[in-house]
Scaffold this motif. Structure first.
Motif, mmCIF file in Angstrom:
data_model
loop_
_atom_site.group_PDB
_atom_site.id
_atom_site.type_symbol
_atom_site.label_atom_id
_atom_site.label_comp_id
_atom_site.label_asym_id
_atom_site.label_seq_id
_atom_site.Cartn_x
_atom_site.Cartn_y
_atom_site.Cartn_z
ATOM 1 N N CYS A 138 -9.514 0.831 -3.492
ATOM 2 C CA CYS A 138 -8.908 1.973 -4.178
ATOM 3 C C CYS A 138 -7.577 2.263 -3.489
ATOM 4 O O CYS A 138 -7.509 2.354 -2.264
ATOM 5 N N TYR A 139 -6.522 2.425 -4.284
ATOM 6 C CA TYR A 139 -5.186 2.596 -3.716
ATOM 7 C C TYR A 139 -4.900 4.026 -3.265
ATOM 8 O O TYR A 139 -4.407 4.266 -2.177
ATOM 9 N N ILE A 140 -5.175 5.021 -4.135
ATOM 10 C CA ILE A 140 -4.660 6.368 -3.925
ATOM 11 C C ILE A 140 -5.783 7.390 -4.066
ATOM 12 O O ILE A 140 -6.671 7.240 -4.913
ATOM 13 N N ASP A 141 -5.725 8.451 -3.254
ATOM 14 C CA ASP A 141 -6.610 9.602 -3.430
ATOM 15 C C ASP A 141 -6.163 10.353 -4.679
ATOM 16 O O ASP A 141 -5.061 10.904 -4.727
ATOM 17 N N GLY A 142 -7.019 10.383 -5.690
ATOM 18 C CA GLY A 142 -6.638 10.975 -6.965
ATOM 19 C C GLY A 142 -6.352 12.460 -6.918
ATOM 20 O O GLY A 142 -5.769 13.017 -7.856
ATOM 21 N N ASP A 163 4.144 7.669 -6.121
ATOM 22 C CA ASP A 163 3.199 6.902 -5.325
ATOM 23 C C ASP A 163 2.980 5.507 -5.911
ATOM 24 O O ASP A 163 2.706 4.543 -5.177
ATOM 25 N N PHE A 164 3.087 5.404 -7.225
ATOM 26 C CA PHE A 164 2.827 4.129 -7.869
ATOM 27 C C PHE A 164 3.939 3.119 -7.636
ATOM 28 O O PHE A 164 3.805 1.953 -8.007
ATOM 29 N N LEU A 165 5.053 3.556 -7.049
ATOM 30 C CA LEU A 165 6.189 2.672 -6.845
ATOM 31 C C LEU A 165 6.403 2.314 -5.377
ATOM 32 O O LEU A 165 7.348 1.600 -5.047
ATOM 33 N N LYS A 166 5.570 2.803 -4.492
ATOM 34 C CA LYS A 166 5.747 2.554 -3.065
ATOM 35 C C LYS A 166 5.337 1.130 -2.720
ATOM 36 O O LYS A 166 4.187 0.735 -2.918
ATOM 37 N N THR A 167 6.284 0.376 -2.188
ATOM 38 C CA THR A 167 5.958 -0.998 -1.816
ATOM 39 C C THR A 167 4.919 -1.041 -0.696
ATOM 40 O O THR A 167 4.118 -1.972 -0.615
ATOM 41 N N ARG A 168 4.942 -0.035 0.168
ATOM 42 C CA ARG A 168 3.932 0.025 1.239
ATOM 43 C C ARG A 168 2.531 0.115 0.648
ATOM 44 O O ARG A 168 1.592 -0.513 1.144
ATOM 45 N N PHE A 194 2.407 -0.572 -12.691
ATOM 46 C CA PHE A 194 2.977 -1.386 -11.624
ATOM 47 C C PHE A 194 1.904 -1.808 -10.623
ATOM 48 O O PHE A 194 1.855 -2.961 -10.190
ATOM 49 N N LEU A 195 1.049 -0.865 -10.248
ATOM 50 C CA LEU A 195 -0.028 -1.192 -9.326
ATOM 51 C C LEU A 195 -0.970 -2.230 -9.930
ATOM 52 O O LEU A 195 -1.416 -3.158 -9.255
ATOM 53 N N ILE A 209 16.394 -7.569 -1.905
ATOM 54 C CA ILE A 209 15.627 -7.077 -3.038
ATOM 55 C C ILE A 209 14.181 -7.563 -3.029
ATOM 56 O O ILE A 209 13.370 -7.145 -3.836
ATOM 57 N N ARG A 210 13.834 -8.436 -2.090
ATOM 58 C CA ARG A 210 12.502 -9.029 -2.109
ATOM 59 C C ARG A 210 11.399 -7.991 -1.982
ATOM 60 O O ARG A 210 10.297 -8.184 -2.483
ATOM 61 N N ASP A 211 11.629 -6.879 -1.270
ATOM 62 C CA ASP A 211 10.572 -5.896 -1.076
ATOM 63 C C ASP A 211 10.305 -5.086 -2.333
ATOM 64 O O ASP A 211 9.261 -4.459 -2.458
ATOM 65 N N LYS A 212 11.230 -5.090 -3.281
ATOM 66 C CA LYS A 212 11.061 -4.324 -4.505
ATOM 67 C C LYS A 212 10.645 -5.193 -5.686
ATOM 68 O O LYS A 212 9.893 -4.773 -6.544
ATOM 69 N N LEU A 213 11.164 -6.398 -5.722
ATOM 70 C CA LEU A 213 10.914 -7.279 -6.853
ATOM 71 C C LEU A 213 9.690 -8.148 -6.581
ATOM 72 O O LEU A 213 9.597 -8.809 -5.555
ATOM 73 N N ARG A 214 8.727 -8.115 -7.492
ATOM 74 C CA ARG A 214 7.527 -8.944 -7.368
ATOM 75 C C ARG A 214 7.489 -9.900 -8.559
ATOM 76 O O ARG A 214 7.497 -9.462 -9.704
ATOM 77 N N ILE A 215 7.449 -11.186 -8.300
ATOM 78 C CA ILE A 215 7.388 -12.191 -9.355
ATOM 79 C C ILE A 215 6.217 -13.121 -9.078
ATOM 80 O O ILE A 215 6.093 -13.667 -7.985
ATOM 81 N N TYR A 216 5.349 -13.283 -10.061
ATOM 82 C CA TYR A 216 4.206 -14.181 -9.962
ATOM 83 C C TYR A 216 4.240 -15.116 -11.169
ATOM 84 O O TYR A 216 4.493 -14.678 -12.290
ATOM 85 N N ALA A 217 3.990 -16.390 -10.942
ATOM 86 C CA ALA A 217 4.094 -17.374 -12.021
ATOM 87 C C ALA A 217 2.770 -18.109 -12.210
ATOM 88 O O ALA A 217 2.095 -18.474 -11.240
#
Length: 499
Positions: A336-340, A347-352, A401-402, A474-482
């Motif tokens: 579970c990512y976040i305390d609801g 919060d949904f955009l935090k790379t951490r 995003f998550l 930009i690597r910490d913000k951009l996520r690319i999966y192929a």
């Protein structure tokens, strides 16, 4: 091939209509057009990305995708679904025969359907054939007296049909159910916050409805049995489970099995702890129950479905793997990512936050590989926000995003299956809401199912330094999966009009 991108720099609309989803997916569709990847071993091309409106600077992305050999292949059922036993408590289980729900679930097939959650270990099976004679439990008695006979007659009519049992529920019945579920939702939340859970009774008729939903939707049912029924010596009491196994075998139900849910929380929930060694013995006992039953002699067994891998949880997993690692077909855990209760849109955009899952994957893999190298690992019950989620956040495109990053990261790091909690129920974390309408994460999941194949490709991304802050890339913000393109299930299932 398909490229899945998660780019938190642009916030999507929270509107749940399908067209808004296309805006989010447009990023990787643009990449597909711009890259025009060939079948060579790799293709490295610079890709300029525009900055925010009004800014003239651009960031150059160097994307290298190896298309010759996939780095790994995930399960055909990689994106799978979960239903929580709370649907017995709040009455929604009686509506799983809805044509609309079945059609929505069928759109995400092939997939596993795990029936399990926090109330798994308070679930008791009773072989009651006529729910109209059962008082105080789920089913028809959950509704006002005026509607009891209608529901019973509906069940009788369903029994006379051949094949899938699909129902059209009157609007007045659905409205009544939504009111009842809203009241029960508050009760369930109170139980969750206080860690005091009431028992649930699963009747034979309810199991029939659950299996009918899975079978009609093209989903393979995984049933999590109650592990908190204990003998005085703390060994597992399998009497209720054996009754359920015998009944489902008599109906020739094709089911896989689990035992318990988050055993690391048993002391808090029940006042009785179960260590990893004992849990391993319980799984061996369950395996011995399945083997004499012809239809389940080779049934798959999954577990131990631990929670977040903290130190005590890792110790439990270690003890379990030492005793029963070879018994299970896949090792399972939850995230579970976040305390609801305290979630905010950013919060949904935090790379951490996005990266917390990666650390958990490594911890689980280290223990599993120490005892059974190569054993499949599943993430079960993944949820973006706890406590039922947050209205207008957990059920919006912001949470997408998550979810997309979770799918990409898990496949890339070798997790075989991810099971989303939950397909349908009352709350804000689900794929389908209480009005039987698909939420944003449903559309993202549908596109993923249709476009993304099981073969995972290696991706290397490099970004030029931004000015005037050198060192920031930009690597910490951009996520690319192929992935390679999914050549199956190209035809989208139609979404029926509201009942």
């Amino acid at each position: 091939m398909r490229v899945l991108c998660v780019f938190p720099a642009a916030m999507p609309s929270s509107n749940s209509r399908p067209p808004a989803c296309l805006a989010l997916v447009a990023l990787f569709l643009v990449l597909l057009l711009r890259l025009s990847l060939s079948s060579q071993a790799g293709d490295r091309r610079p890709l300029p990305v525009d900055r925010a409106p009004g800014l003239k600077e651009k960031t150059l992305i160097l994307l290298d995708v190896s298309t010759k050999n996939p780095v790994r292949t995930v399960n055909e059922n990689f994106l799978s679904l979960q239903l929580d036993p709370s649907i017995i408590h709040d009455g929604w289980l009686d509506f799983l025969s809805s044509k609309r729900l079945v059609t929505l679930a069928r759109g995400l097939s092939p997939a596993f359907l795990r029936f399990g959650g926090k109330r798994t270990d308070f679930l008791q099976f009773q072989n009651l054939r006529n729910p109209a004679k059962s008082r105080g439990g789920p089913g028809p008695d959950y509704y006002l007296k005026n509607y009891e006979d209608d529901i019973v007659r509906s069940d009788v009519a369903l029994d006379k049909q051949k094949g899938c049992k699909i129902a059209q529920h009157p609007d007045v019945m659905l409205e009544l159910q939504r009111e009842k579920a809203a009241q029960m939702y508050l009760v369930l939340l109170k139980e969750q916050f206080s860690n005091t859970y009431s028992n649930l009774i699963l009747t034979a008729r309810s199991l029939d409805k659950l299996y009918n939903f899975a079978d009609c939707s093209g989903l393979h049912l995984i049933f999590a049995l109650n592990a908190l029924r204990r003998n005085p010596n703390n060994s597992w009491n399998s009497s209720s489970a054996l009754s359920l196994l015998k009944y489902s075998a008599s109906k020739k139900y094709n089911i896989s099995w689990e035992l318990g849910n988050e055993p690391n929380n048993y002391r808090t929930m029940h006042g009785r702890a179960v260590n990893g060694s004992q849990l391993g013995k319980d799984y061996i006992q369950l395996k011995s129950l399945l083997q004499p039953i012809r239809i389940y002699s080779r049934a798959s067994l999954y577990g131990p479905n631990i929670g977040r891998p903290r130190k005590n949880v890792i110790a439990l997993l270690d003890g379990f793997m030492k005793v029963a690692g070879s018994t299970v077909d896949a090792v399972t855990w939850q995230h579970c990512y976040i305390d609801g209760r305290v979630v905010k849109v950013m919060d949904f955009l935090k790379t951490r936050l996005l990266d917390t899952l990666s650390d958990q994957i490594r911890k689980i893999q280290k223990v599993v590989n120490a005892y059974t190298p190569g054993k499949k690992i599943w993430l079960e019950g993944v949820v973006t926000t706890s406590a039922g989620g947050t209205n207008n956040l957990s059920d919006s495109y912001a949470a997408g995003f998550l979810w997309l990053n979770t799918l990409g990261m898990l496949a890339n790091q070798g997790i075989d299956v991810v099971i989303r909690h939950s397909f349908f129920d009352y709350g804000y974390n689900h794929l389908v809401d209480q009005n039987f309408n698909p939420l944003p994460d449903y559309w993202l999941s549908l596109l993923y199912k249709r476009l993304i194949g099981p073969k995972v490709l290696a991706v290397h991304v490099a970004g030029l330094q931004r000015k005037p802050r050198p060192g920031r890339v930009i690597r910490d913000k951009l996520r690319i999966y192929a992935h390679c393109t999914n050549h199956h299930n190209r035809k989208l299932s139609p979404i029926p009009d509201r009942e």
